[in-house]
Design a protein around this motif. Structure first.
Motif, PDB file in Angstrom:
ATOM      1  N   GLU A  52       0.824  -1.197   0.000  1.00 55.23           N
ATOM      2  CA  GLU A  52       0.000   0.000   0.000  1.00 55.23           C
ATOM      3  C   GLU A  52       0.864   1.255   0.000  1.00 55.23           C
ATOM      4  N   THR A  53       0.328   2.304  -0.586  1.00 52.11           N
ATOM      5  CA  THR A  53       0.975   3.598  -0.438  1.00 52.11           C
ATOM      6  C   THR A  53       0.584   4.175   0.918  1.00 52.11           C
ATOM      7  N   ALA A  54       1.315   5.180   1.360  1.00 53.92           N
ATOM      8  CA  ALA A  54       1.003   5.805   2.649  1.00 53.92           C
ATOM      9  C   ALA A  54      -0.406   6.381   2.647  1.00 53.92           C
ATOM     10  N   LYS A  55      -0.816   6.956   1.525  1.00 57.39           N
ATOM     11  CA  LYS A  55      -2.159   7.540   1.434  1.00 57.39           C
ATOM     12  C   LYS A  55      -3.226   6.461   1.529  1.00 57.39           C
ATOM     13  N   GLU A  56      -3.018   5.347   0.823  1.00 56.94           N
ATOM     14  CA  GLU A  56      -3.978   4.247   0.860  1.00 56.94           C
ATOM     15  C   GLU A  56      -4.089   3.676   2.272  1.00 56.94           C
ATOM     16  N   ARG A  57      -2.948   3.536   2.936  1.00 62.76           N
ATOM     17  CA  ARG A  57      -2.954   3.007   4.294  1.00 62.76           C
ATOM     18  C   ARG A  57      -3.701   3.947   5.240  1.00 62.76           C
ATOM     19  N   PHE A  58      -3.480   5.247   5.069  1.00 61.41           N
ATOM     20  CA  PHE A  58      -4.169   6.234   5.902  1.00 61.41           C
ATOM     21  C   PHE A  58      -5.679   6.168   5.686  1.00 61.41           C
ATOM     22  N   GLU A  59      -6.093   6.090   4.437  1.00 65.64           N
ATOM     23  CA  GLU A  59      -7.527   6.050   4.130  1.00 65.64           C
ATOM     24  C   GLU A  59      -8.174   4.779   4.675  1.00 65.64           C
ATOM     25  N   ARG A  60      -7.455   3.652   4.577  1.00 64.33           N
ATOM     26  CA  ARG A  60      -8.023   2.404   5.105  1.00 64.33           C
ATOM     27  C   ARG A  60      -8.153   2.470   6.615  1.00 64.33           C
TER      28      ARG A  60
ATOM     29  N   LYS B  80      -8.469   5.073   8.454  1.00 58.37           N
ATOM     30  CA  LYS B  80      -9.534   6.023   8.743  1.00 58.37           C
ATOM     31  C   LYS B  80     -10.901   5.375   8.578  1.00 58.37           C
TER      32      LYS B  80
END
Length: 389
Positions: A7-15, A17
Motif C-alpha cells: 500500500e501507499t502511505a495515502k492508501e494506508r491512511f484512508e483504510r 480512517k
C-alpha cells in the motif's frame, strides 16, 4: 503465502480512517450489576414462549429455503454446464440459499436454548432435525454452546474464539506471519481460517475453544470436561442424525446426480458456515472487547462483552435478529427472538454505559477485526487483541 501489493502511505491512511472511524473505546467500570438486576430489568413477557409464533417463523424460513431450492432446480442451468453465466447463477444461488438457510439454523439454535416452545419434545425434534440436516450434531452443539454462554470471554474456559495469548506457540506464529507478510496478507489468512476452515475445525477438534479443557470433538466425546456424564451418550445420538443426513445426500446423488447435490446443497452449506462464524466472531471480538482471566472474570462481565451490530434490515429479518439483539440473548438465552428487541431496549435503558452497540457497518467491522485482532495481550486486569507481543 498470497502475494499482496504494498500500500501507499495515502492508501494506508484512508483504510485506517475507514475501519477505525466508528470505533468506540471500552468503558471500564469498578462495579458491575448483579445477574438478578439484569434479569429484573427485562419485562416479564419477554420470557414467554409462544409455540405458534415460533412455528410461524420456522415456517417462513422453511418456505423460503424450499422455494429457493425448487426454483434453482427448475430454472437454473444443469450443473456441469460450466459457462460463465451458469457458474455465476449457481454461485448467486449458493449465496442466497445459504443466507436463507441461516435463518432456519437460527430457529434450531433457539431450540437448543429452550427458547422455541414449552413443549420440550417438539422443541427437541425441531432442533435435532434442523441441525442434523446441516451436518451439525445437535446435542453436542447444544452442550458446547451452553458452555460458551456460561463462560463468555473467559480467557481460558471460553468456548469459541478464545484469543491466542502472547508467548504461546500459536501466537508466535501469527505474529511472525503478520510481521513478515504485512496486514493485508494476515487479514486474508485470518478470514480464510475463520470462514472456510473455522466451523468444520471447531466441530471436529474444538479449534478456537478452551485451551484449559483442550481439544474436543463434537462427534466423539473425547473431552470429559466438555461432555460429562449423560452428554457422552447424547453425542452419539447426535451422530445418528448427521449420518442419516449423509446417507440421504448419497442417495440423492445417486438419483439426481452428484453435481446437482453439490450445486443445491454444498454451496449453500458453506455460505451458512460463513454466516455462523461471522456472527460469532463479531459478537465477541474486536479491538475494544476485553477477555478476562479466572481471577477477574464474572458472568456479568462476559455477558456485557457481547456486541450488538447494525446488520441490514433484510438480513436481520431473515436471521431472526441474532446479530442485532445478541446482548439480550447472552443475558438470557431463553428469550425468543421475537421478544429480543423489546428486551434489548429495556437493557439499553437500564444499563446505558454497560450495553455495547457498535455502529460500524458490518463490512468495515469485519475488516477491522480481521486486520487488527491477531493475539491477546495483557493490559492491567484485561486481555486485549493486539498486533504486537
Amino acid at each position: 503465502m498470497v502475494a499482496v501489493r504494498d500500500e501507499t502511505a495515502k492508501e494506508r491512511f484512508e483504510r485506517e480512517k475507514r475501519i477505525l472511524k466508528y470505533r468506540r473505546p471500552f468503558v471500564d467500570h469498578d462495579e458491575y450489576p448483579e445477574a438478578r438486576e439484569l434479569l429484573g430489568a427485562i419485562p416479564e413477557d419477554c420470557f414467554v414462549k409462544n409455540t405458534w409464533l415460533s412455528s410461524f417463523y420456522l415456517a417462513i424460513s422453511c418456505v423460503l429455503v424450499v422455494g429457493c431450492g425448487i426454483a434453482a432446480w427448475k430454472f437454473l442451468p444443469t450443473p456441469g454446464t460450466w459457462s460463465v453465466v451458469a457458474i455465476f447463477l449457481w454461485a448467486l444461488y449458493a449465496a442466497v440459499q445459504g443466507t436463507l438457510a441461516t435463518g432456519l439454523w437460527v430457529v434450531g439454535h433457539e431450540c437448543g436454548h429452550d427458547a422455541f416452545s414449552d413443549n420440550k419434545m417438539l422443541q427437541t425434534v425441531v432442533g435435532f432435525v434442523i441441525h442434523s440436516s446441516m451436518l451439525v450434531p445437535y446435542f453436542s452443539w447444544q452442550r458446547s454452546h451452553a458452555v460458551h454462554h456460561a463462560k463468555t470471554n473467559h480467557l481460558t474456559l471460553g468456548e469459541t474464539h478464545v484469543p491466542n495469548l502472547t508467548g504461546s506457540p500459536t501466537a508466535s506464529v501469527y505474529l511472525a506471519v503478520y510481521n513478515e507478510y504485512g496486514e493485508d496478507a494476515w487479514a486474508i489468512l485470518n478470514c480464510f481460517n475463520h470462514f472456510v476452515l473455522g466451523w468444520p475445525a471447531y466441530l471436529l477438534t474444538g479449534a478456537s475453544g478452551s485451551p484449559e479443557r483442550g481439544p474436543s470433538s463434537h462427534f466423539y466425546p473425547n473431552n470429559d470436561q466438555l461432555f460429562p456424564g449423560k452428554w457422552k451418550q447424547k453425542v452419539f445420538v447426535s451422530d445418528v442424525g448427521v449420518i442419516v443426513t449423509i446417507l440421504g445426500l448419497i442417495w440423492w446423488g445417486q438419483v439426481a446426480g452428484s453435481l446437482m447435490v453439490f450445486a443445491l446443497y454444498v454451496g449453500p452449506y458453506f455460505v451458512v458456515n460463513f454466516w455462523l462464524v461471522l456472527y460469532t466472531w463479531l459478537q465477541h471480538t474486536d479491538m475494544d472487547v476485553p477477555h478476562y482471566d479466572s481471577e477477574n472474570w464474572t458472568w456479568v462481565k462476559g455477558a456485557f462483552c457481547t456486541v450488538d451490530r447494525p446488520y441490514p434490515s433484510v438480513i436481520d429479518f431473515l436471521h431472526h435478529r441474532i446479530g442485532s439483539t445478541h446482548v439480550a440473548h447472552h443475558i438470557c438465552s431463553r428469550i425468543p427472538h421475537y421478544k429480543a428487541r423489546k428486551a434489548t431496549e429495556a437493557i439499553r435503558e437500564a444499563f446505558p454505559t454497560f450495553y455495547r452497540y457498535d455502529p460500524t457497518p458490518i463490512y468495515f467491522a469485519a475488516e477491522r477485526v480481521a486486520r487488527k485482532c491477531v493475539v491477546g495481550k495483557q493490559e492491567g486486569t484485561r486481555w486485549w487483541y493486539s498486533v504486537s507481543a
